[in-house]
Design a protein around this motif. Structure first.
Motif, mmCIF file in Angstrom:
data_model
loop_
_atom_site.group_PDB
_atom_site.id
_atom_site.type_symbol
_atom_site.label_atom_id
_atom_site.label_comp_id
_atom_site.label_asym_id
_atom_site.label_seq_id
_atom_site.Cartn_x
_atom_site.Cartn_y
_atom_site.Cartn_z
ATOM 1 N N THR A 47 0.738 -1.277 -0.024
ATOM 2 C CA THR A 47 -0.007 0.104 -0.153
ATOM 3 C C THR A 47 0.676 1.221 -0.187
ATOM 4 O OG1 THR A 47 0.005 0.228 2.359
ATOM 5 C CG2 THR A 47 -1.692 -1.076 1.308
ATOM 6 N N GLY A 48 2.090 0.936 0.401
ATOM 7 C CA GLY A 48 2.945 2.289 0.424
ATOM 8 C C GLY A 48 2.656 3.173 1.495
ATOM 9 N N ASP A 65 0.991 -1.625 13.277
ATOM 10 C CA ASP A 65 0.963 -2.894 13.800
ATOM 11 C C ASP A 65 -0.154 -3.530 13.010
ATOM 12 O OD1 ASP A 65 -1.388 -1.654 14.548
ATOM 13 O OD2 ASP A 65 -0.697 -1.637 16.637
ATOM 14 N N SER A 66 -0.635 -4.785 13.540
ATOM 15 C CA SER A 66 -1.402 -5.648 12.864
ATOM 16 C C SER A 66 -2.707 -5.139 12.951
ATOM 17 C CB SER A 66 -1.314 -6.989 13.246
ATOM 18 O OG SER A 66 -1.347 -7.103 14.655
ATOM 19 N N ALA A 67 -3.116 -4.254 14.046
ATOM 20 C CA ALA A 67 -4.339 -3.776 14.134
ATOM 21 C C ALA A 67 -4.451 -2.774 12.930
ATOM 22 C CB ALA A 67 -4.746 -3.029 15.213
ATOM 23 N N ALA A 68 -3.679 -1.765 12.659
ATOM 24 C CA ALA A 68 -3.639 -1.073 11.280
ATOM 25 C C ALA A 68 -3.632 -1.824 10.076
ATOM 26 C CB ALA A 68 -2.263 -0.207 11.396
ATOM 27 N N ALA A 69 -3.132 -2.841 10.018
ATOM 28 C CA ALA A 69 -3.132 -3.720 8.862
ATOM 29 C C ALA A 69 -4.597 -3.946 8.452
ATOM 30 C CB ALA A 69 -2.135 -4.848 8.718
ATOM 31 N N VAL A 120 -8.682 -0.524 1.009
ATOM 32 C CA VAL A 120 -7.124 -0.002 0.399
ATOM 33 C C VAL A 120 -7.031 -0.991 -0.716
ATOM 34 C CG1 VAL A 120 -4.753 0.705 0.747
ATOM 35 C CG2 VAL A 120 -6.739 1.408 2.326
ATOM 36 N N PRO A 121 -6.630 -0.608 -1.774
ATOM 37 C CA PRO A 121 -6.215 -1.591 -2.897
ATOM 38 C C PRO A 121 -5.083 -2.192 -2.430
ATOM 39 C CG PRO A 121 -6.551 0.790 -3.736
ATOM 40 C CD PRO A 121 -6.706 0.858 -2.549
ATOM 41 N N GLY A 122 -5.227 -3.661 -2.717
ATOM 42 C CA GLY A 122 -3.992 -4.554 -2.873
ATOM 43 C C GLY A 122 -3.958 -5.197 -1.085
ATOM 44 N N ALA A 123 -4.605 -4.369 -0.140
ATOM 45 C CA ALA A 123 -4.827 -4.829 1.241
ATOM 46 C C ALA A 123 -5.312 -6.382 1.362
ATOM 47 C CB ALA A 123 -5.209 -3.866 2.108
ATOM 48 N N VAL A 146 -3.371 -9.236 0.672
ATOM 49 C CA VAL A 146 -2.103 -9.673 1.501
ATOM 50 C C VAL A 146 -2.797 -10.676 2.367
ATOM 51 C CG1 VAL A 146 -0.826 -8.834 3.468
ATOM 52 C CG2 VAL A 146 -0.894 -7.286 1.562
ATOM 53 N N TYR A 147 -3.904 -10.291 2.823
ATOM 54 C CA TYR A 147 -4.767 -11.320 3.648
ATOM 55 C C TYR A 147 -4.865 -12.573 2.903
ATOM 56 C CZ TYR A 147 -4.664 -8.356 7.725
ATOM 57 O OH TYR A 147 -4.258 -7.636 9.032
ATOM 58 N N ALA A 148 -5.267 -12.673 1.578
ATOM 59 C CA ALA A 148 -5.600 -13.826 0.803
ATOM 60 C C ALA A 148 -4.684 -14.558 0.816
ATOM 61 C CB ALA A 148 -6.171 -13.089 -0.400
ATOM 62 N N ARG A 149 -3.323 -14.066 0.897
ATOM 63 C CA ARG A 149 -2.012 -14.711 0.443
ATOM 64 C C ARG A 149 -1.697 -15.446 1.997
ATOM 65 N NH1 ARG A 149 3.599 -12.421 0.001
ATOM 66 N NH2 ARG A 149 4.936 -14.046 -0.884
#
Lengths: 396, 396
Positions: free
Chosen positions: B281-282, B287-291, B299-302, B305-308
């Motif tokens: 996301t740049g 922390d992980s809560a923010a993620a 947010v695009p792409g976010a 990340v979880y899918a992966r």
DNA sequence: TGGCTTATTTTCCGCTGTCAATAAAAGAAA
DNA sequence: TTTCTTTTATTGACAGCGGAAAATAAGCCA
């Protein structure tokens, strides 16, 4: 000889008797004192346990061999009399039926093979019966009765039920093999998965003796794995376990017949190696022996095929080690004909991928003749004979 | 109250008594007949086993509750009197010490936390002692004695010895934690690996009750796995097992702190997710809560990340299932805050990568508050209290 | 021939869990 | 109300397992 005078049973009336017998069976000749120590029992219990087994001929007493400590009463060694009873083990593959005659200590006395031309259960059963009959006839020379038949089949086998639920190589589904073979031969029959049977053989008579946690990895047409945890062979809740061949190592790897990519078997199984060898060298490769030959000839790229396979196997083993921390891993299988081509990569990639103390696992290799598979089946039959309670608790 | 009048012990004089008690503990109120059936004993044995436990107050008799079959003598239900004894469980992380007070049935009564400012063993021990003291004081309101303390630490822990051999997060090596804590608190202390303790809690009080083969997978800062096979928690020959976090999934994956590429933890651990979220996301990601927040914001792409990460976890679980064939897999952990982002991928990739009947494993998820880790430690203490033989066989 | 040492056996003995009979606690039937 | 039926719990006799200790065996060594 019109078959059976009611099958002979093992006189293990108490847990202590079983325990002492298996201790002596696995750990060779022992003094009573030593046997007591290993089994966690009192010497008195050993004396009591040994007596009926001596009387029945399953144990024998050696006037002690050598190297006694020169002080005190000399010890009498107790050992299993292998010649007391014989067992037959059969391994069924898609191409061959291999049968061995073993003694009670699971030493191979005779071996026979028969090609499989028809994979139908009925036809294979006939081959099994023929080989069993042949070995039984020859067994008469040994002057001991054949007390059990073990049959090892790859695939999903329910040992308790004695059925083959599904065997891809043979294309069998729900074959009540134990019952059929018992009817045909008149012997008590145990049917088990081939890798599990081999694992039992290692646990009782091989490199797994005395270990409560170890793994057996077989390399060949398929890649298999037998696990012993807490001193027991793992069968899984659904009867299937140890599918190391279908542990996925690399999402970008070759397609496996199971539908996934990068399974260990899709990289390091015989078929995968032959296929890749063709691609890499551009030559005809008839079978895995040919592939090994190419690598030994130094054909460009051929060794790399094996290196890649070895790496896959090593990573598979590391996965097993990371998950359950075995004390030892025994690598075995026909694939080991190519062991010199594999060995380094297996060990290297195992060491690299093992996490923390999993790397302490002792990784051994053990050459495995094809007869050893059949011996595993015999070991399963022996185990069943010894542990089956003499009180009639249902029938198997 | 100048500490201890010789620690109270559990009156389990025979195997049958232990077995009956644990059966009742796990399977709720039972009639004696039912308890006998489940434990494989005779009703007479149950009567005899129950008597001393009733006398000592560990069991209680309910005048039967409801829904009796209206015919025959009404059954008397026997249940564990949770209020008879209390236990304290403590989980130590790099940031916090979390402590809970539970009853004998492992129900949480109180919970406390204390931040960790100094990770040195001495400082942490002081926090543990303070929390223990505090909970013990409050426990007086419940009118029952505190009979044990369990401490859960991540890393390589030798439960039998009561020592932490190596804990990376705390940077401890060879800390004789059980002995130290026992001296400070005057309680019997059990120290165990955190995931194993959680597994014990599931086995005795959670979704693993009655199963002989299951796995617990924890998702969070690390990815861990506890295994129960043949009804026993697996510890591995070297004391370490269940390292699913370092199962390598993808040779082209990101570098892991263990030195390999593509470990599950290097893809799906909290740190890995945060790192990757920054790259993708740049943005700043604290922390992980923010993620999680970014993914929920769309947010695009976010989400990818979880899918992966979910895919990696699913493949790790499939590996466990392929190797051990558990009846059930319990997924749990703080990471489940993001479960809605994971769930589909975990299940999909598990199903795809599970081979044959391994796919029959029942995969469940279970929300896990941080206090549950501490409860696991209490469960270990309860287990130890119940199974420790009253005959002095050494001291732990 | 004693004395010493270690191995094995014998002789109880405690303890556990099963068996079979009996008591208990209802509702159902008479 | 009394008796019968049905299911659960308890009791007491009992068999058998394995342990502890003492006794015995079997060599060496003086």
């Amino acid at each position: 000889m019109r078959s059976t005078s009611r099958a002979e049973t093992f006189p293990a009336h108490t847990p202590a008797v079983s325990q002492i017998f298996t201790t002596v069976l696995s750990h060779g000749p022992l003094t009573r004192l030593e046997a007591a120590r290993r089994a966690g029992l009192s010497p008195a219990a050993v004396t009591k346990a040994v007596r009926p087994l001596l009387a029945a001929g399953y144990l024998a007493e050696d006037a002690d061999g050598e190297a006694r400590p020169a002080l005190g009463r000399p010890a009498n060694l107790v050992r299993v009399d292998g010649g007391r009873a014989l067992f037959i083990g059969v391994k069924v593959t898609g191409d061959e039926v291999i049968a061995v005659l073993t003694d009670l200590c699971c030493r191979i006395l005779l071996a026979r093979r028969l090609p499989v031309t028809d994979r139908a259960a009925r036809a294979v059963l006939t081959s099994v019966a023929d080989l069993t009959h042949e070995l039984r006839t020859e067994a008469e020379d040994f002057g001991a009765p054949v007390l059990g038949l073990g049959i090892a089949v790859s695939g999903d086998v329910d040992r308790a039920e004695g059925t083959v639920r599904y065997s891809p190589f043979l294309d069998w589904r729900d074959v009540a093999l134990a019952e059929l073979a018992a009817m045909t031969t008149g012997l008590p029959v145990v049917v088990d998965n081939d890798v599990r049977a081999l694992t039992v053989a290692e646990q009782w008579f091989g490199a797994g003796v005395g270990l409560s946690d170890f793994a057996v990895v077989t390399v060949g047409a398929g890649i298999g794995c037998g696990l012993v945890i807490h001193g027991q062979v793992v069968s899984g809740a659904h009867g299937v376990a140890g599918e190391i061949g279908h542990v996925a190592i690399d999402p970008a790897g070759p397609l496996c017949h199971c539908g996934n990519r990068g399974c260990v078997e899709a990289i390091a199984g015989d078929a995968a190696i032959v296929t890749r060898m063709r691609e890499v060298t551009g030559r005809q490769v008839a079978d895995s022996a040919a592939a090994v030959a190419l690598a030994h000839e130094g054909v460009p790229g051929a060794r790399e095929v094996y290196a890649r396979a070895g790496e896959a196997i090593g990573r598979g083993i590391a996965t097993v080690a990371n998950l359950f921390g075995p004390e030892r891993v025994i690598i075995s299988g026909e694939g080991l004909a190519a062991y010199d081509l594999f060995a380094e990569q297996i060990l290297d990639s195992f060491t690299a991928a093992a996490f923390g103390s999993a790397a302490q696992s002792d990784v051994q290799t053990r050459p495995l003749a094809f007869e050893e598979w059949a011996r595993g089946a015999a070991a399963a039959a022996i185990q069943s004979f010894i542990t089956s309670s003499p009180t009639p608790t249902g029938k198997g």
